[in-house]
Scaffold this motif. Structure first.
Motif, PDB file in Angstrom:
ATOM      1  N   ILE A   1      12.730  14.859  -7.818  1.00  0.00           N
ATOM      2  CA  ILE A   1      11.880  14.155  -6.850  1.00  0.00           C
ATOM      3  C   ILE A   1      11.180  12.978  -7.511  1.00  0.00           C
ATOM      4  O   ILE A   1      11.107  11.885  -6.929  1.00  0.00           O
ATOM      5  CB  ILE A   1      10.880  15.134  -6.213  1.00  0.00           C
ATOM      6  CG1 ILE A   1      11.614  16.082  -5.256  1.00  0.00           C
ATOM      7  CG2 ILE A   1       9.757  14.388  -5.503  1.00  0.00           C
ATOM      8  CD1 ILE A   1      10.805  17.291  -4.828  1.00  0.00           C
ATOM      9  N   GLN A   2      10.676  13.163  -8.721  1.00  0.00           N
ATOM     10  CA  GLN A   2      10.024  12.047  -9.404  1.00  0.00           C
ATOM     11  C   GLN A   2      10.976  10.865  -9.542  1.00  0.00           C
ATOM     12  O   GLN A   2      10.592   9.723  -9.297  1.00  0.00           O
ATOM     13  CB  GLN A   2       9.515  12.475 -10.782  1.00  0.00           C
ATOM     14  CG  GLN A   2       8.205  13.205 -10.737  1.00  0.00           C
ATOM     15  CD  GLN A   2       7.517  13.162 -12.071  1.00  0.00           C
ATOM     16  OE1 GLN A   2       8.020  13.717 -13.050  1.00  0.00           O
ATOM     17  NE2 GLN A   2       6.370  12.513 -12.121  1.00  0.00           N
ATOM     18  N   ASN A   3      12.198  11.128  -9.926  1.00  0.00           N
ATOM     19  CA  ASN A   3      13.176  10.051 -10.055  1.00  0.00           C
ATOM     20  C   ASN A   3      13.428   9.391  -8.697  1.00  0.00           C
ATOM     21  O   ASN A   3      13.496   8.167  -8.580  1.00  0.00           O
ATOM     22  CB  ASN A   3      14.475  10.598 -10.644  1.00  0.00           C
ATOM     23  CG  ASN A   3      15.353   9.493 -11.154  1.00  0.00           C
ATOM     24  OD1 ASN A   3      15.083   8.923 -12.198  1.00  0.00           O
ATOM     25  ND2 ASN A   3      16.389   9.165 -10.402  1.00  0.00           N
ATOM     26  N   GLU A   4      13.550  10.227  -7.669  1.00  0.00           N
ATOM     27  CA  GLU A   4      13.798   9.690  -6.327  1.00  0.00           C
ATOM     28  C   GLU A   4      12.624   8.874  -5.803  1.00  0.00           C
ATOM     29  O   GLU A   4      12.824   7.949  -5.009  1.00  0.00           O
ATOM     30  CB  GLU A   4      14.122  10.827  -5.352  1.00  0.00           C
ATOM     31  CG  GLU A   4      15.499  11.385  -5.574  1.00  0.00           C
ATOM     32  CD  GLU A   4      15.799  12.639  -4.781  1.00  0.00           C
ATOM     33  OE1 GLU A   4      16.987  12.941  -4.630  1.00  0.00           O
ATOM     34  OE2 GLU A   4      14.850  13.319  -4.320  1.00  0.00           O
ATOM     35  N   LEU A   5      11.413   9.183  -6.245  1.00  0.00           N
ATOM     36  CA  LEU A   5      10.273   8.397  -5.797  1.00  0.00           C
ATOM     37  C   LEU A   5      10.329   6.976  -6.353  1.00  0.00           C
ATOM     38  O   LEU A   5       9.864   6.032  -5.706  1.00  0.00           O
ATOM     39  CB  LEU A   5       8.953   9.092  -6.141  1.00  0.00           C
ATOM     40  CG  LEU A   5       8.657  10.301  -5.259  1.00  0.00           C
ATOM     41  CD1 LEU A   5       7.381  11.002  -5.713  1.00  0.00           C
ATOM     42  CD2 LEU A   5       8.560   9.920  -3.791  1.00  0.00           C
TER      43      LEU A   5
ATOM     44  N   ALA B   1      12.248   9.186   6.665  1.00  0.00           N
ATOM     45  CA  ALA B   1      12.623  10.598   6.812  1.00  0.00           C
ATOM     46  C   ALA B   1      12.452  11.338   5.482  1.00  0.00           C
ATOM     47  O   ALA B   1      11.968  12.477   5.454  1.00  0.00           O
ATOM     48  CB  ALA B   1      14.062  10.714   7.311  1.00  0.00           C
ATOM     49  N   TYR B   2      12.840  10.700   4.376  1.00  0.00           N
ATOM     50  CA  TYR B   2      12.724  11.332   3.057  1.00  0.00           C
ATOM     51  C   TYR B   2      11.267  11.685   2.767  1.00  0.00           C
ATOM     52  O   TYR B   2      10.955  12.803   2.363  1.00  0.00           O
ATOM     53  CB  TYR B   2      13.274  10.411   1.957  1.00  0.00           C
ATOM     54  CG  TYR B   2      13.122  11.003   0.583  1.00  0.00           C
ATOM     55  CD1 TYR B   2      14.111  11.824   0.054  1.00  0.00           C
ATOM     56  CD2 TYR B   2      11.975  10.788  -0.174  1.00  0.00           C
ATOM     57  CE1 TYR B   2      13.959  12.409  -1.203  1.00  0.00           C
ATOM     58  CE2 TYR B   2      11.816  11.360  -1.416  1.00  0.00           C
ATOM     59  CZ  TYR B   2      12.811  12.174  -1.921  1.00  0.00           C
ATOM     60  OH  TYR B   2      12.645  12.757  -3.163  1.00  0.00           O
ATOM     61  N   ILE B   3      10.379  10.735   2.964  1.00  0.00           N
ATOM     62  CA  ILE B   3       8.984  10.983   2.611  1.00  0.00           C
ATOM     63  C   ILE B   3       8.364  12.039   3.526  1.00  0.00           C
ATOM     64  O   ILE B   3       7.535  12.838   3.099  1.00  0.00           O
ATOM     65  CB  ILE B   3       8.188   9.663   2.563  1.00  0.00           C
ATOM     66  CG1 ILE B   3       6.929   9.851   1.746  1.00  0.00           C
ATOM     67  CG2 ILE B   3       7.907   9.108   3.940  1.00  0.00           C
ATOM     68  CD1 ILE B   3       6.287   8.570   1.318  1.00  0.00           C
ATOM     69  N   ASN B   4       8.805  12.081   4.777  1.00  0.00           N
ATOM     70  CA  ASN B   4       8.341  13.132   5.686  1.00  0.00           C
ATOM     71  C   ASN B   4       8.815  14.497   5.199  1.00  0.00           C
ATOM     72  O   ASN B   4       8.052  15.465   5.151  1.00  0.00           O
ATOM     73  CB  ASN B   4       8.838  12.855   7.104  1.00  0.00           C
ATOM     74  CG  ASN B   4       8.364  13.906   8.072  1.00  0.00           C
ATOM     75  OD1 ASN B   4       8.996  14.942   8.239  1.00  0.00           O
ATOM     76  ND2 ASN B   4       7.242  13.648   8.704  1.00  0.00           N
TER      77      ASN B   4
ATOM     78  N   ALA C   1       0.843  -1.203   0.000  1.00  0.00           N
ATOM     79  CA  ALA C   1       0.000   0.000   0.000  1.00  0.00           C
ATOM     80  C   ALA C   1       0.876   1.250   0.000  1.00  0.00           C
ATOM     81  O   ALA C   1       0.586   2.221  -0.711  1.00  0.00           O
ATOM     82  CB  ALA C   1      -0.937  -0.011   1.205  1.00  0.00           C
ATOM     83  N   ALA C   2       1.951   1.228   0.774  1.00  0.00           N
ATOM     84  CA  ALA C   2       2.871   2.375   0.799  1.00  0.00           C
ATOM     85  C   ALA C   2       3.516   2.571  -0.567  1.00  0.00           C
ATOM     86  O   ALA C   2       3.616   3.706  -1.061  1.00  0.00           O
ATOM     87  CB  ALA C   2       3.937   2.168   1.872  1.00  0.00           C
ATOM     88  N   ILE C   3       3.947   1.478  -1.184  1.00  0.00           N
ATOM     89  CA  ILE C   3       4.562   1.578  -2.517  1.00  0.00           C
ATOM     90  C   ILE C   3       3.549   2.129  -3.519  1.00  0.00           C
ATOM     91  O   ILE C   3       3.882   2.988  -4.351  1.00  0.00           O
ATOM     92  CB  ILE C   3       5.117   0.206  -2.960  1.00  0.00           C
ATOM     93  CG1 ILE C   3       6.298  -0.184  -2.073  1.00  0.00           C
ATOM     94  CG2 ILE C   3       5.513   0.220  -4.436  1.00  0.00           C
ATOM     95  CD1 ILE C   3       6.722  -1.639  -2.200  1.00  0.00           C
ATOM     96  N   GLY C   4       2.309   1.680  -3.437  1.00  0.00           N
ATOM     97  CA  GLY C   4       1.263   2.197  -4.324  1.00  0.00           C
ATOM     98  C   GLY C   4       1.011   3.677  -4.112  1.00  0.00           C
ATOM     99  O   GLY C   4       0.825   4.435  -5.069  1.00  0.00           O
ATOM    100  N   ASP C   5       1.019   4.105  -2.844  1.00  0.00           N
ATOM    101  CA  ASP C   5       0.816   5.518  -2.557  1.00  0.00           C
ATOM    102  C   ASP C   5       1.989   6.364  -3.049  1.00  0.00           C
ATOM    103  O   ASP C   5       1.799   7.495  -3.518  1.00  0.00           O
ATOM    104  CB  ASP C   5       0.590   5.740  -1.062  1.00  0.00           C
ATOM    105  CG  ASP C   5      -0.779   5.246  -0.592  1.00  0.00           C
ATOM    106  OD1 ASP C   5      -1.652   4.985  -1.436  1.00  0.00           O
ATOM    107  OD2 ASP C   5      -0.956   5.123   0.631  1.00  0.00           O
ATOM    108  N   VAL C   6       3.204   5.833  -2.951  1.00  0.00           N
ATOM    109  CA  VAL C   6       4.383   6.532  -3.496  1.00  0.00           C
ATOM    110  C   VAL C   6       4.230   6.672  -5.010  1.00  0.00           C
ATOM    111  O   VAL C   6       4.511   7.729  -5.578  1.00  0.00           O
ATOM    112  CB  VAL C   6       5.688   5.796  -3.114  1.00  0.00           C
ATOM    113  CG1 VAL C   6       6.868   6.294  -3.934  1.00  0.00           C
ATOM    114  CG2 VAL C   6       5.963   5.954  -1.617  1.00  0.00           C
ATOM    115  N   ASP C   7       3.755   5.614  -5.660  1.00  0.00           N
ATOM    116  CA  ASP C   7       3.534   5.657  -7.108  1.00  0.00           C
ATOM    117  C   ASP C   7       2.478   6.708  -7.450  1.00  0.00           C
ATOM    118  O   ASP C   7       2.640   7.492  -8.394  1.00  0.00           O
ATOM    119  CB  ASP C   7       3.108   4.268  -7.587  1.00  0.00           C
ATOM    120  CG  ASP C   7       3.063   4.149  -9.098  1.00  0.00           C
ATOM    121  OD1 ASP C   7       3.935   4.732  -9.776  1.00  0.00           O
ATOM    122  OD2 ASP C   7       2.163   3.463  -9.603  1.00  0.00           O
TER     123      ASP C   7
END
Length: 192
Positions: free
Chosen positions: A64-68, A157-160, A33-39
């Motif tokens: 940022i898109q690349n880092e996601l 930390a990155y996503i925060n 679910a987290a991976i899907g939300d990142v996508d």
């Protein structure tokens, strides 16, 4: 190098999917679910990019898109060794530090907040606020997943930090599009 000759594999037809190490988990798993939300956050940033015209801002969003994608790979890599390697993508402190430098530089161009901001505005600002909301959901799911399996603390930390980055960037874009839309506490109580 990624090479995809065939898009469908049929391996997920029973409701599970593969992680980086080849292990399989349910598509309903909190990690997935987290991976899907990142996508989804990445897609929201892609839409925002269509409405952001300043080249410096566009470069930040493209990075940022690349880092996601890196973040998704990090979240999909089981284990407790969070060191990056040639074969293992992990979020690293330098990526968080860069976000913080960008936040500080953008914030220096803004007036201090005197109210909460409604998530809207013209074009780019509204889309950035929406992307920030999706990133915050991704963070909540990653935190939930981290309760069950080890996840890279730097990924969390990155996503925060990313939600902070998108908030400040939305404010900066709004500055050129008519300004922030400020919350007026209780403003509609007497509209009857």
């Amino acid at each position: 190098m990624v090479k995809l000759n065939k898009i469908y594999t049929r391996t997920g037809d029973t409701g599970d999917t593969g992680l980086v190490d080849g292990s399989r988990v349910s598509k309903a798993d909190a990690r997935m679910a987290a991976i899907g939300d990142v996508d989804e956050a990445n897609g929201a940033i892609g839409v925002a990019l269509r409405h952001v015209h300043d080249e410096r801002h566009r470069t930040m969003l493209s990075n940022i898109q690349n880092e996601l994608f890196d973040l998704g790979a990090d979240l999909a890599t089981p284990g407790e060794n969070f060191a990056p390697s040639e074969m293992t993508l992990r979020i690293v402190q330098d990526q968080i530090d860069r976000l913080e430098r960008e936040i500080d530089a953008m914030n220096a161009e803004l007036e201090p907040l005197r109210s909460f901001i409604l998530p809207g505005g013209d074009g780019g600002a509204a889309h950035l606020h929406l992307a920030r909301g999706v990133v915050r959901r991704a963070e909540r799911m990653a935190v939930a997943a981290a309760k069950a399996v080890p996840l890279n603390p730097l990924a969390l930390a990155y996503i925060n930090r990313l939600s902070d980055h998108l908030f400040v960037l939305a404010r900066l874009v709004a500055k050129t599009e008519g300004g922030d839309i400020l919350w007026k506490p209780g403003a509609t109580r007497d509209l009857g």
